[in-house]
Enzyme design. Structure first.
Site, PDB file in Angstrom:
ATOM      1  N   HIS A 117     -67.444  46.462 -11.588  1.00  0.00           N
ATOM      2  CA  HIS A 117     -66.601  46.681 -11.523  1.00  0.00           C
ATOM      3  C   HIS A 117     -65.701  45.391 -12.510  1.00  0.00           C
ATOM      4  O   HIS A 117     -65.591  46.249 -13.488  1.00  0.00           O
ATOM      5  CB  HIS A 117     -66.218  45.523  -9.629  1.00  0.00           C
TER       6      HIS A 117
ATOM      7  N   HIS B 113     -67.305  56.648 -14.293  1.00  0.00           N
ATOM      8  CA  HIS B 113     -66.100  55.568 -13.737  1.00  0.00           C
ATOM      9  C   HIS B 113     -66.148  56.883 -11.645  1.00  0.00           C
ATOM     10  O   HIS B 113     -66.577  57.847 -11.790  1.00  0.00           O
ATOM     11  CB  HIS B 113     -64.777  56.187 -13.205  1.00  0.00           C
TER      12      HIS B 113
ATOM     13  N   ASP C 145     -62.557  49.729 -19.174  1.00  0.00           N
ATOM     14  CA  ASP C 145     -63.786  47.987 -19.809  1.00  0.00           C
ATOM     15  C   ASP C 145     -63.936  48.119 -20.760  1.00  0.00           C
ATOM     16  O   ASP C 145     -63.999  47.179 -21.850  1.00  0.00           O
ATOM     17  CB  ASP C 145     -64.563  47.890 -18.728  1.00  0.00           C
TER      18      ASP C 145
HETATM   19  N1  ACO Z   1     -74.900  54.715 -17.957  1.00  0.00           N
HETATM   20  C1  ACO Z   1     -75.443  55.069 -17.301  1.00  0.00           C
HETATM   21  N2  ACO Z   1     -75.464  56.231 -16.587  1.00  0.00           N
HETATM   22  C2  ACO Z   1     -74.284  55.894 -15.994  1.00  0.00           C
HETATM   23  C3  ACO Z   1     -73.585  55.590 -16.430  1.00  0.00           C
HETATM   24  C4  ACO Z   1     -73.206  54.512 -17.331  1.00  0.00           C
HETATM   25  N3  ACO Z   1     -72.415  53.440 -17.323  1.00  0.00           N
HETATM   26  N4  ACO Z   1     -72.834  55.287 -15.202  1.00  0.00           N
HETATM   27  C5  ACO Z   1     -73.127  56.510 -14.036  1.00  0.00           C
HETATM   28  N5  ACO Z   1     -73.809  56.276 -15.223  1.00  0.00           N
HETATM   29  C6  ACO Z   1     -75.409  58.239 -14.247  1.00  0.00           C
HETATM   30  C7  ACO Z   1     -75.947  57.216 -12.979  1.00  0.00           C
HETATM   31  O1  ACO Z   1     -77.034  56.265 -13.969  1.00  0.00           O
HETATM   32  C8  ACO Z   1     -76.176  58.852 -12.441  1.00  0.00           C
HETATM   33  O2  ACO Z   1     -77.307  59.549 -13.185  1.00  0.00           O
HETATM   34  P1  ACO Z   1     -78.150  60.134 -12.437  1.00  0.00           P
HETATM   35  O3  ACO Z   1     -77.607  60.897 -11.376  1.00  0.00           O
HETATM   36  O4  ACO Z   1     -79.212  60.574 -13.459  1.00  0.00           O
HETATM   37  O5  ACO Z   1     -78.983  59.174 -11.416  1.00  0.00           O
HETATM   38  C9  ACO Z   1     -75.133  59.235 -12.424  1.00  0.00           C
HETATM   39  O6  ACO Z   1     -74.267  58.363 -13.351  1.00  0.00           O
HETATM   40  C10 ACO Z   1     -73.843  59.162 -11.570  1.00  0.00           C
HETATM   41  O7  ACO Z   1     -73.705  58.172 -11.673  1.00  0.00           O
HETATM   42  P2  ACO Z   1     -73.284  56.850  -9.587  1.00  0.00           P
HETATM   43  O8  ACO Z   1     -74.201  55.774 -10.366  1.00  0.00           O
HETATM   44  O9  ACO Z   1     -73.671  57.582  -8.592  1.00  0.00           O
HETATM   45  O10 ACO Z   1     -71.528  56.874  -9.643  1.00  0.00           O
HETATM   46  P3  ACO Z   1     -70.835  55.719  -9.576  1.00  0.00           P
HETATM   47  O11 ACO Z   1     -69.941  56.420  -9.516  1.00  0.00           O
HETATM   48  O12 ACO Z   1     -71.042  55.336  -7.919  1.00  0.00           O
HETATM   49  O13 ACO Z   1     -71.019  55.404 -10.275  1.00  0.00           O
HETATM   50  C11 ACO Z   1     -70.054  53.258 -11.508  1.00  0.00           C
HETATM   51  C12 ACO Z   1     -69.784  54.685 -11.144  1.00  0.00           C
HETATM   52  C13 ACO Z   1     -70.370  51.958 -11.027  1.00  0.00           C
HETATM   53  C14 ACO Z   1     -68.253  52.573 -12.697  1.00  0.00           C
HETATM   54  C15 ACO Z   1     -70.323  53.763 -12.731  1.00  0.00           C
HETATM   55  O14 ACO Z   1     -70.226  54.594 -13.891  1.00  0.00           O
HETATM   56  C16 ACO Z   1     -71.416  52.577 -13.991  1.00  0.00           C
HETATM   57  O15 ACO Z   1     -72.301  51.793 -13.401  1.00  0.00           O
HETATM   58  N6  ACO Z   1     -70.621  52.092 -15.008  1.00  0.00           N
HETATM   59  C17 ACO Z   1     -70.785  50.688 -16.132  1.00  0.00           C
HETATM   60  C18 ACO Z   1     -70.251  49.877 -15.136  1.00  0.00           C
HETATM   61  C19 ACO Z   1     -69.109  50.346 -15.760  1.00  0.00           C
HETATM   62  O16 ACO Z   1     -68.515  50.115 -16.769  1.00  0.00           O
HETATM   63  N7  ACO Z   1     -67.756  50.011 -15.009  1.00  0.00           N
HETATM   64  C20 ACO Z   1     -66.422  49.435 -14.869  1.00  0.00           C
HETATM   65  C21 ACO Z   1     -65.938  50.767 -13.663  1.00  0.00           C
HETATM   66  S1  ACO Z   1     -64.065  50.367 -14.379  1.00  0.00           S
HETATM   67  C22 ACO Z   1     -63.722  49.091 -13.435  1.00  0.00           C
HETATM   68  O17 ACO Z   1     -64.232  48.859 -13.034  1.00  0.00           O
HETATM   69  C23 ACO Z   1     -62.556  48.488 -14.290  1.00  0.00           C
END
Ligand code: ACO
Length: 376
Positions: free
Chosen positions: A222, A261, A312
């Site tokens: 987050h 996201h 971010d």
């Molecule tokens: N890097 C690499 N792979 C990613 C990323 C990432 N940043 N984000 C999603 N994915 C991939 C996952 O590994 C998954 O792949 P798979 O299906 O091959 O296993 C797929 O995309 C779906 O990911 P989920 O985790 O199911 O998506 P979710 O909706 O839960 O994730 C989240 C959202 C937590 C923000 C995620 O994109 C992430 O971890 N991002 C990095 C952290 C980040 O930047 N957070 C800030 C968010 S904005 C905020 O809070 C202000």
């Protein structure tokens, strides 16, 4: 809950309540606060105007805005007991832990502000005004900077920057922080806002709700992602290494911070706006290294994984170029989101319904009691 019911892991796409505060169109990449597009607000508004909008549901008149500015400036000073508590914390305590402790402690020193209901707007404004002072008091002690002055002539954004730097910011820097604060102010039922609303829905007080929210924001999935984006840029170092470093991380199934996201399926509109500010601030400092590295990382991550940047990705580069220490990036996020958290808490009090979902139990139900001496 009946076994066999469908579980929405992470409550993905679950609509938990009605709200009039914020709308995200994840397909079109739009973000709306109380009816106004974030692009318009980032172009024309100040953070104080956006705070008024989120709390009261409409844009302020000139006199309402002047009154709110004056009130926020007058509420900056924290009780001496709290300042002493901050002094007693270890100088190397993680800033988000300091913030969480201070928000909770402020309620103890100001018990008059804590009854749940419409009067909680007083606590919302007190917390918003006090957060920069809390962060500045803590940071200036550890950095051996001169003590903080109230500086009522400074806008909220300029005061926040001054609190964390050893100087008042330039006009351009203050506007960059102002825009960053506007962009972070609310985002529907994100994890920290949901945490705040869950706490408020038990008729607990606003300070408890914000304490819950600060704890939720701290996590790297987050609010904590912005600091880690800068760690990634350090690891990459040279533009030529971006491909190799990013592909290596993806091959090891590591997440690239600042990408992806839960709601946006296209680029986060806040990232689009902050990218321009990352460039503008970089140009003003004659240092486009972060901006260029970020652009290269965006290309690689999109090519390899089809993911788009979130807010971010760019906020850290703006803060770092202005001179805000890296471990304060997430607290700066909190200093903005406190407005959204408290607007949601006020909305929750206005239309209260205890938030209490169910889990799908998947454990056993027919075990027999084993006396302690017989257990292995
Ligand atoms: N890097 C690499 N792979 C990613 C990323 C990432 N940043 N984000 C999603 N994915 C991939 C996952 O590994 C998954 O792949 P798979 O299906 O091959 O296993 C797929 O995309 C779906 O990911 P989920 O985790 O199911 O998506 P979710 O909706 O839960 O994730 C989240 C959202 C937590 C923000 C995620 O994109 C992430 O971890 N991002 C990095 C952290 C980040 O930047 N957070 C800030 C968010 S904005 C905020 O809070 C202000």
């Amino acid at each position: 809950m009946a076994q066999g019911s469908e579980v929405q892991r992470g409550l993905e796409d679950v609509v938990a309540l009605e709200s009039r505060i914020c709308f995200i169109d994840g397909k079109e990449g739009r973000l709306i606060y109380r009816g106004y597009d974030i692009r318009e607000l980032a172009a024309h508004a100040t953070f104080e105007e956006v705070a008024y909008l989120l709390w009261y549901g409409r844009l302020p008149t000139a006199s309402q805005l002047a009154e709110l500015r004056g009130r926020l400036a007058s509420l900056r000073t924290i009780p001496p007991e709290l300042a002493r508590q901050l002094d007693a914390l270890p100088a190397d305590a993680p800033p988000m832990d300091v913030l969480r402790t201070a928000v909770s402690a402020l309620a103890v020193f100001e018990p008059g502000e804590t009854s749940p209901g419409p009067s909680s707007i007083g606590g919302a404004q007190r917390l918003t005004a006090a957060l920069p002072t809390i962060l500045g008091t803590y940071h200036r002690r550890r950095a051996h900077l001169p003590p903080l002055e109230a500086r009522p002539e400074l806008s909220h954004a300029a005061y926040l920057a001054y609190a964390l730097l050893d100087r008042a910011p330039s006009e351009l820097e203050a506007r960059a922080i102002d825009v960053a604060l506007i962009l972070h102010a609310d985002h529907d039922l994100n994890a920290s806002t949901f945490a705040a609303r869950v706490t408020a829905s038990t008729l607990s007080d606003l300070y408890s709700a914000v304490t819950s929210a600060v704890g939720a924001l701290k996590g790297p999935l987050h609010g904590g992602a912005n600091e880690r984006v800068l760690d990634l840029l350090d690891e990459i170092g040279e533009l030529e290494r971006a491909d190799e470093v990013v592909r290596g991380k993806l091959a090891r199934h590591e997440r690239i911070m600042g990408f992806g996201h839960r709601v946006y399926k296209v680029e986060d509109p806040r990232a689009t706006i902050l990218r321009e500010w990352s460039r503008k601030i970089g140009e003003s400092k004659g240092d486009l290294r972060y901006y260029r590295l970020l652009q290269r990382v965006v290309e690689v991550v999109h090519r390899e994984k089809g993911l788009y940047p979130n807010i971010d990705l760019y906020s850290g580069s703006v803060y770092a170029l202005i001179g805000i220490p890296r471990d304060l990036f997430t607290p700066v996020f909190a200093a903005s989101r406190v407005v959204g958290w408290t607007a949601h808490v006020l909305e929750e009090y206005d239309d209260l319904r205890l938030i209490r979902p169910r889990s799908q139990y998947v454990g056993p139900t027919d075990l027999s009691w084993t006396p302690i001496g017989d257990r292995k």
